[in-house]
Design a protein around this motif. Structure first.
Motif, PDB file in Angstrom:
ATOM      1  N   UNK A   1       0.946  -1.150  -0.108  1.00  0.00           N
ATOM      2  CA  UNK A   1      -0.001  -0.055  -0.168  1.00  0.00           C
ATOM      3  C   UNK A   1       0.978   1.207  -0.100  1.00  0.00           C
ATOM      4  N   UNK A   2       1.903   1.239   0.706  1.00  0.00           N
ATOM      5  CA  UNK A   2       3.045   2.160   0.701  1.00  0.00           C
ATOM      6  C   UNK A   2       3.629   2.465  -0.767  1.00  0.00           C
ATOM      7  N   UNK A   3       3.810   1.480  -1.380  1.00  0.00           N
ATOM      8  CA  UNK A   3       4.462   1.354  -2.674  1.00  0.00           C
ATOM      9  C   UNK A   3       3.391   2.049  -3.488  1.00  0.00           C
ATOM     10  N   UNK A   4       2.098   1.633  -3.630  1.00  0.00           N
ATOM     11  CA  UNK A   4       1.151   2.284  -4.527  1.00  0.00           C
ATOM     12  C   UNK A   4       0.622   3.788  -4.428  1.00  0.00           C
ATOM     13  N   UNK A   5       0.991   3.991  -2.958  1.00  0.00           N
ATOM     14  CA  UNK A   5       0.590   5.549  -2.772  1.00  0.00           C
ATOM     15  C   UNK A   5       2.178   6.161  -3.207  1.00  0.00           C
ATOM     16  N   UNK A   6       3.195   5.775  -2.614  1.00  0.00           N
ATOM     17  CA  UNK A   6       4.397   6.832  -2.870  1.00  0.00           C
ATOM     18  C   UNK A   6       4.753   6.903  -4.319  1.00  0.00           C
ATOM     19  N   UNK A   7       4.859   5.687  -4.798  1.00  0.00           N
ATOM     20  CA  UNK A   7       5.316   5.467  -6.264  1.00  0.00           C
ATOM     21  C   UNK A   7       4.302   5.679  -7.346  1.00  0.00           C
ATOM     22  N   UNK A   8       3.263   5.250  -7.210  1.00  0.00           N
ATOM     23  CA  UNK A   8       2.186   5.548  -8.093  1.00  0.00           C
ATOM     24  C   UNK A   8       1.148   6.146  -8.056  1.00  0.00           C
ATOM     25  N   UNK A   9       1.252   7.037  -6.777  1.00  0.00           N
ATOM     26  CA  UNK A   9       0.128   8.312  -6.373  1.00  0.00           C
ATOM     27  C   UNK A   9      -1.226   7.806  -6.373  1.00  0.00           C
ATOM     28  N   UNK A  10      -1.494   6.446  -5.742  1.00  0.00           N
ATOM     29  CA  UNK A  10      -2.724   6.104  -5.736  1.00  0.00           C
ATOM     30  C   UNK A  10      -3.139   7.037  -4.275  1.00  0.00           C
ATOM     31  N   UNK A  11      -4.625   7.419  -4.315  1.00  0.00           N
ATOM     32  CA  UNK A  11      -5.020   8.000  -3.488  1.00  0.00           C
ATOM     33  C   UNK A  11      -5.808   6.894  -2.454  1.00  0.00           C
ATOM     34  N   UNK A  12      -6.512   7.182  -1.425  1.00  0.00           N
ATOM     35  CA  UNK A  12      -7.217   6.485  -0.352  1.00  0.00           C
ATOM     36  C   UNK A  12      -8.081   5.667  -1.068  1.00  0.00           C
ATOM     37  N   UNK A  13      -8.922   6.185  -1.894  1.00  0.00           N
ATOM     38  CA  UNK A  13     -10.181   5.563  -2.601  1.00  0.00           C
ATOM     39  C   UNK A  13      -9.614   4.418  -3.699  1.00  0.00           C
ATOM     40  N   UNK A  14      -8.668   4.852  -4.311  1.00  0.00           N
ATOM     41  CA  UNK A  14      -7.912   3.888  -5.187  1.00  0.00           C
ATOM     42  C   UNK A  14      -7.158   2.690  -4.300  1.00  0.00           C
ATOM     43  N   UNK A  15      -6.863   3.069  -3.378  1.00  0.00           N
ATOM     44  CA  UNK A  15      -6.120   1.902  -2.274  1.00  0.00           C
ATOM     45  C   UNK A  15      -7.149   1.098  -1.983  1.00  0.00           C
ATOM     46  N   UNK A  16      -8.277   1.475  -1.658  1.00  0.00           N
ATOM     47  CA  UNK A  16      -9.345   0.764  -1.193  1.00  0.00           C
ATOM     48  C   UNK A  16      -9.814  -0.259  -2.363  1.00  0.00           C
ATOM     49  N   UNK A  17     -10.040   0.453  -3.562  1.00  0.00           N
ATOM     50  CA  UNK A  17     -10.558  -0.472  -4.744  1.00  0.00           C
ATOM     51  C   UNK A  17      -9.515  -1.539  -4.991  1.00  0.00           C
ATOM     52  N   UNK A  18      -8.319  -1.310  -5.037  1.00  0.00           N
ATOM     53  CA  UNK A  18      -7.148  -2.237  -5.142  1.00  0.00           C
ATOM     54  C   UNK A  18      -7.438  -3.341  -4.170  1.00  0.00           C
ATOM     55  N   UNK A  19      -7.441  -3.081  -2.913  1.00  0.00           N
ATOM     56  CA  UNK A  19      -7.556  -3.945  -1.911  1.00  0.00           C
ATOM     57  C   UNK A  19      -8.712  -5.247  -1.945  1.00  0.00           C
ATOM     58  N   UNK A  20      -9.914  -4.302  -2.244  1.00  0.00           N
ATOM     59  CA  UNK A  20     -11.150  -5.310  -2.561  1.00  0.00           C
ATOM     60  C   UNK A  20     -10.774  -6.039  -3.904  1.00  0.00           C
ATOM     61  N   UNK A  21     -10.229  -5.739  -4.878  1.00  0.00           N
ATOM     62  CA  UNK A  21     -10.055  -6.317  -6.060  1.00  0.00           C
ATOM     63  C   UNK A  21      -9.502  -7.553  -5.908  1.00  0.00           C
ATOM     64  N   UNK A  22      -8.419  -7.637  -4.959  1.00  0.00           N
ATOM     65  CA  UNK A  22      -7.581  -8.836  -4.721  1.00  0.00           C
ATOM     66  C   UNK A  22      -8.399  -9.632  -3.713  1.00  0.00           C
ATOM     67  N   UNK A  23      -8.977  -9.250  -2.715  1.00  0.00           N
ATOM     68  CA  UNK A  23      -9.910  -9.878  -1.775  1.00  0.00           C
ATOM     69  C   UNK A  23     -10.786 -10.651  -2.619  1.00  0.00           C
ATOM     70  N   UNK A  24     -11.688 -10.013  -3.415  1.00  0.00           N
ATOM     71  CA  UNK A  24     -12.811 -10.654  -4.243  1.00  0.00           C
ATOM     72  C   UNK A  24     -12.390 -11.527  -5.001  1.00  0.00           C
ATOM     73  N   UNK A  25     -11.359 -11.360  -5.680  1.00  0.00           N
ATOM     74  CA  UNK A  25     -10.537 -12.599  -6.467  1.00  0.00           C
ATOM     75  C   UNK A  25     -10.502 -13.805  -5.863  1.00  0.00           C
ATOM     76  N   UNK A  26      -9.799 -13.530  -4.755  1.00  0.00           N
ATOM     77  CA  UNK A  26      -9.487 -14.814  -3.975  1.00  0.00           C
ATOM     78  C   UNK A  26     -10.586 -15.583  -3.001  1.00  0.00           C
ATOM     79  N   UNK A  27     -11.421 -14.448  -2.688  1.00  0.00           N
ATOM     80  CA  UNK A  27     -12.407 -15.235  -1.732  1.00  0.00           C
ATOM     81  C   UNK A  27     -13.328 -15.833  -2.672  1.00  0.00           C
ATOM     82  N   UNK A  28     -13.689 -15.642  -3.866  1.00  0.00           N
ATOM     83  CA  UNK A  28     -14.491 -16.240  -4.756  1.00  0.00           C
ATOM     84  C   UNK A  28     -13.853 -17.569  -4.932  1.00  0.00           C
ATOM     85  N   UNK A  29     -12.636 -17.689  -5.083  1.00  0.00           N
ATOM     86  CA  UNK A  29     -11.894 -19.067  -5.334  1.00  0.00           C
ATOM     87  C   UNK A  29     -12.266 -19.765  -4.127  1.00  0.00           C
ATOM     88  N   UNK A  30     -11.709 -19.379  -3.051  1.00  0.00           N
ATOM     89  CA  UNK A  30     -12.041 -20.086  -1.588  1.00  0.00           C
ATOM     90  C   UNK A  30     -13.571 -20.422  -1.270  1.00  0.00           C
TER      91      UNK A  30
END
Lengths: 212, 212
Positions: free
Chosen positions: A112-141
């Protein structure tokens, strides 16, 4: 044994659950991730990745939560965290690795620090990012759990093990970031069963000495 | 046994090495990642993540490369891919997980597509991203290897095992994307020793039937 931990690290949370399930006492040494204590030379000397957790035991330092948990299961076999049969062990490890490889490292503080500091993602974009990978993995589990007769009160049968140890901290992260858990009824049913166990309850981030 | 594989998937590459080290024959079924064959319903039915590899054996489907490799080691113990002593096993698993958890899932095709399609990263930015996570992980692995008397001709002693199985495909990726490997002399010395072994050489992406 000494565990280098941070109350909200889900990798450390996994190891705390495993230690509690095994009935092992340990000295908890808090390493404050937001204050970057994991990058101090003294900590890097025992964990060259500068990541939490590390377990020190018998003069050895072990990093990587799943390496620690397999070590605990090999050195303290009761109660087992993996079932005895190889296909069953593979099923439990597969579920654990979906979380430990394909969800958590994509969403941890380092990332999350890398995405914020290097790619400039804001808090909303970080939440979208986190949800994306959780939803992908949770569907499989959810599919792996709901479609299998091996699923019981816990991820595999009626005793908690490695998959549950990974599941509970990941669902804690999901709740913190506001993931809709309605599509995952098997996962949340198992999580509720885990939370009834003192080993899981005592490992919860809010119950740690370093909780803020 | 049947292995669903893609020649350039480093997770499949790991499993091919393990199968070869064990001397196990298998049917290779190519799943073309760039053509999205991994998302076909028939493949998702055996691997709900839609990721490569999957091993099917005795009516079971196992996903996650490290779950497959631990399964192979448990069902075909010779030659062992993990040393016998628990601290040594933890050391080997730690090195393997640095790659399998903290490098590879951050740099695989699924992630690169996400970064390009959702965040608009161009090819140069994708290379910077990949190098960043490799350099972070490689620095830790080089330290773990160079500082330990347990390192031998291979990552642990003088026979190849789980850590080497993860290391070689990751270095293949590093070379493909142009990472400077000069700071990691222990890693590259071990990789060269691995490449001399037929089990590693035969698993190389360019030697697969689906190589392009």
């Amino acid at each position: 044994m000494r565990l280098y931990t941070y109350y909200r690290s889900s990798a450390a949370y996994r190891v705390r659950i495993a230690l509690n399930l095994k009935g092992l006492s340990y000295e908890a040494v808090a390493v404050h991730l937001r204050k970057n204590e994991q990058n101090a030379a003294a900590y890097r000397a025992i964990n060259p990745q500068g990541l939490i957790p590390t377990l020190t035991a018998d003069g050895h330092a072990i990093g990587q939560s799943l390496a620690i948990i397999e070590y605990l299961d090999e050195t303290h076999p009761e109660p087992p965290l993996l079932p005895p049969e190889p296909h069953a062990r593979a099923r439990v490890r597969q579920i654990a690795y979906v979380i430990a490889c394909d969800i958590h490292p994509l969403n941890n503080l380092r990332m999350l620090r890398h995405l914020k500091d290097r790619l400039g993602l804001d808090d909303d974009a970080l939440t979208v990012w986190q949800h994306h990978w959780m939803v992908e993995g949770f569907a499989a589990i959810e599919t792996l759990l709901a479609d299998s007769p091996d699923t019981g009160r816990f991820c595999h049968g009626d005793t908690p093990g490695l998959a549950d140890i990974c599941l509970v901290p990941q669902i804690y992260n999901a709740r913190r970031t506001g993931v809709d858990l309605a599509p995952y009824p098997t996962m949340t049913r198992i999580e509720a069963a885990c939370q009834e166990r003192p080993a899981f309850a005592a490992a919860h981030p809010t119950r740690q000495p370093d909780a803020e």
